[in-house]
Design a protein around this motif. Structure first.
Motif, short mmCIF file in Angstrom:
data_model
loop_
_atom_site.label_atom_id
_atom_site.label_comp_id
_atom_site.label_asym_id
_atom_site.label_seq_id
_atom_site.Cartn_x
_atom_site.Cartn_y
_atom_site.Cartn_z
N ALA A 1 -0.86 -7.72 2.29
CA ALA A 1 0.53 -8.03 1.94
C ALA A 1 1.15 -6.92 1.11
CB ALA A 1 0.58 -9.35 1.18
N GLU A 2 0.38 -6.36 0.16
CA GLU A 2 0.88 -5.27 -0.67
C GLU A 2 1.14 -4.01 0.15
OE1 GLU A 2 -1.21 -6.39 -4.97
OE2 GLU A 2 -2.29 -5.15 -3.53
N LEU A 3 0.23 -3.72 1.09
CA LEU A 3 0.41 -2.56 1.97
C LEU A 3 1.65 -2.74 2.86
CD1 LEU A 3 -3.30 -1.97 3.04
CD2 LEU A 3 -1.95 -0.57 1.48
N GLU A 4 1.83 -3.96 3.38
CA GLU A 4 2.98 -4.24 4.24
C GLU A 4 4.29 -4.05 3.48
OE1 GLU A 4 4.87 -8.00 6.77
OE2 GLU A 4 2.83 -8.10 5.98
N ILE A 5 4.33 -4.50 2.22
CA ILE A 5 5.55 -4.36 1.41
C ILE A 5 5.88 -2.89 1.20
CG2 ILE A 5 6.49 -4.72 -0.90
CD1 ILE A 5 4.93 -7.39 -0.97
N LEU B 1 7.42 5.67 11.10
CA LEU B 1 6.20 4.89 10.94
C LEU B 1 5.02 5.77 10.54
CD1 LEU B 1 4.63 2.25 11.23
CD2 LEU B 1 4.32 2.78 13.67
N SER B 2 4.88 6.89 11.22
CA SER B 2 3.75 7.78 10.92
C SER B 2 3.82 8.33 9.50
CB SER B 2 3.69 8.92 11.94
OG SER B 2 4.89 9.68 11.89
N MET B 3 5.05 8.70 9.04
CA MET B 3 5.19 9.23 7.68
C MET B 3 4.96 8.13 6.64
SD MET B 3 5.58 11.68 5.62
CE MET B 3 6.02 13.00 6.78
N ALA B 4 5.44 6.91 6.92
CA ALA B 4 5.24 5.80 6.00
C ALA B 4 3.75 5.48 5.87
CB ALA B 4 6.00 4.57 6.48
N VAL B 5 3.03 5.49 6.96
CA VAL B 5 1.58 5.24 6.95
C VAL B 5 0.87 6.30 6.11
CG1 VAL B 5 -0.51 5.23 8.36
CG2 VAL B 5 1.52 3.97 9.11
N LYS B 6 1.27 7.56 6.28
CA LYS B 6 0.64 8.65 5.54
C LYS B 6 0.88 8.50 4.03
CE LYS B 6 0.66 13.67 5.03
NZ LYS B 6 1.29 14.95 5.45
N SER C 1 -4.69 4.93 -1.97
CA SER C 1 -6.12 5.25 -1.77
C SER C 1 -6.76 4.33 -0.72
CB SER C 1 -6.88 5.14 -3.10
OG SER C 1 -6.34 6.00 -4.05
N VAL C 2 -6.09 4.20 0.41
CA VAL C 2 -6.60 3.40 1.53
C VAL C 2 -6.64 4.30 2.76
CG1 VAL C 2 -6.26 1.33 2.95
CG2 VAL C 2 -5.59 1.32 0.55
N LYS C 3 -7.66 4.11 3.60
CA LYS C 3 -7.79 4.94 4.79
C LYS C 3 -6.54 4.82 5.68
CE LYS C 3 -12.83 4.89 5.04
NZ LYS C 3 -14.01 4.51 5.86
N LYS C 4 -6.14 5.96 6.24
CA LYS C 4 -4.93 6.02 7.06
C LYS C 4 -5.04 5.12 8.29
CE LYS C 4 -1.93 9.45 9.24
NZ LYS C 4 -1.74 10.90 9.55
N LYS C 5 -6.24 5.08 8.86
CA LYS C 5 -6.47 4.26 10.05
C LYS C 5 -6.24 2.77 9.76
CE LYS C 5 -9.97 3.59 13.66
NZ LYS C 5 -11.33 3.96 14.11
N GLN C 6 -6.68 2.34 8.58
CA GLN C 6 -6.52 0.94 8.19
C GLN C 6 -5.06 0.60 7.96
OE1 GLN C 6 -8.78 -0.07 4.68
NE2 GLN C 6 -7.89 -2.13 4.52
#
Length: 411
Positions: free
Chosen positions: A360-364, A376-381, A388-393
């Protein structure tokens, strides 16, 4: 011609080494000081102490006595074959001498004096207020010269244990009256003490050892003084906390001082749990009879391999710094119960646990960045690096949680 006064003086104690054992009488011309009854002439003892005369000169001292209303100074006098000059010093020193001899006269000659005649005990060099005076944690020689001056000049000394503090004052020949002030009567004493301070008195506060107000009585009185605009003056000195940390071998650039733990088990465990996760050294005061309990409670939370230092009897004859792991400490001190006051230091957590953010925190965070125009790709990065979470996750969460919103936005 300036009149002089003649009196018989008995020196009962002299600090300069040539006169250390002298006990002789000598008639001399000495400074005359204005007192309530200038016609009185009598013999009385003068006690020469480090407080008054040790700072003037090794081989010189000031003598003063009353038997005339005028002030004069003699050039010299001889006592037990040794010559000393009676010198006029600056106003503050002379006033100190006059005050002391005035009080000696009151006690030794039996002359009655009114309260208005007796000069105030407070030194003219000190401002009224509450003086927080640090005292030795073991070795009496660790007290500072400034602390001794404050204790001698104060109108009253507040003491955690008058019997314990009395030994310190006796060692340094300090005659200032003591008044008990401890955790069981500090609220009862507060109003009378504040009244003294508002009247302009000098009040010194000491604890059994170290600095008052730090794991000792004094915090509430200090807060009250600050709230009532009464000056609070710290007189720094010995500290078990600093002494133990400096010799511990642990990192000293950052640390957390906890002090004594609560007597309630739940509160102790809560505090130890917080300390166990911190990366800085943790410092505790532990009574010797509670050390084994402390080690039993701390080991499951800190781990048996956490490095610790147990500093015991600091500055005393049997001073000891024990170093090892918590597991080793449990074995050693279970078989050898310690004696004396203990400062216990625990190494900080070198691998502190990092809280993993929820989906939920990552989604926010992703939604915030994308609403500001990030792809999307820049936000994920950015979320991956910032939390400190893996990019794939993070990408998988973005597709699963935000996929429908993204598709809806495109259509």
């Amino acid at each position: 011609m300036t009149p002089t006064a003649t009196a018989t003086i008995r020196i009962i104690r002299l600090l300069p080494s040539p006169l250390r054992r002298s006990t002789a009488c000598s008639t001399m011309e000495i400074p005359a000081i204005s007192y309530p009854n200038p016609s009185v002439h009598c013999t009385f003892p003068i006690v020469i102490t480090p407080r008054r005369f040790g700072l003037i000169s090794r081989n010189r001292f000031v003598l003063s006595h009353f038997s005339s209303s005028s002030l004069s100074y003699s050039s010299a006098t001889s006592v037990s074959g040794t010559r000393h000059t009676a010198e006029q010093r600056d106003g503050n020193e002379m006033q100190d001498v006059e005050e002391e001899l005035h009080l000696h006269m009151q006690l030794s000659s039996g002359i009655e004096m009114d309260d208005n005649d007796v000069p105030p005990k407070s030194s003219p060099c000190l401002e009224p207020g509450l003086y927080l005076v640090a005292t030795p944690i073991g070795n009496l020689e660790d007290i500072t010269l400034r602390a001794l001056r404050i204790l001698r000049s104060a109108d009253v000394i507040l003491s955690e244990d008058t019997r314990h503090s009395g030994k310190l004052l006796q060692y340094y020949n300090i005659k200032t009256p003591l008044l008990s002030y401890h955790k069981f009567n500090e609220y009862q004493r507060e109003m009378p003490i504040l009244k003294r301070l508002h009247e302009g008195q000098i009040v010194a506060l000491i604890s059994d050892a170290g600095t008052p107000g730090i794991s000792d009585p004094g915090m509430e009185l200090t807060k009250s003084c600050v709230s009532e605009n009464i000056r609070v003056i710290p007189i720094p000195g010995p500290s078990a906390l600093v002494a133990a940390l400096s010799a511990s071998g642990l990192l000293t650039n950052e640390f957390t001082f906890v002090g004594f733990l609560s007597k309630h088990a739940s509160s102790r465990v809560k505090r130890l749990t917080i300390s166990a996760s911190e990366s800085t050294a943790q410092i505790f005061f532990v009574p010797p009879h509670k050390l084994c309990r402390f080690l039993e409670e701390a080991s499951p939370l800190f781990g048996d391999t956490r490095f610790c230092v147990i500093a015991r009897e600091i500055t005393k004859v049997h001073e000891e710094f024990w170093r090892g792991t918590l597991g080793e400490a449990r074995k050693v001190f279970t078989d050898r119960p310690p004696r004396g006051e203990i400062t216990l230091l625990l190494e900080g957590n070198v691998n502190p646990l990092v809280e993993i953010p929820t989906e939920a925190e990552l989604e926010i965070e992703l939604e915030k960045l994308m609403s500001k125009g990030q792809s999307l790709s820049m936000a994920v990065k950015l979320v991956s690096e910032g939390m400190s979470v893996k990019k794939k996750q993070v990408y998988a969460i973005a597709l699963r949680k935000l996929g429908k919103k993204i598709e809806a936005g495109k259509s």
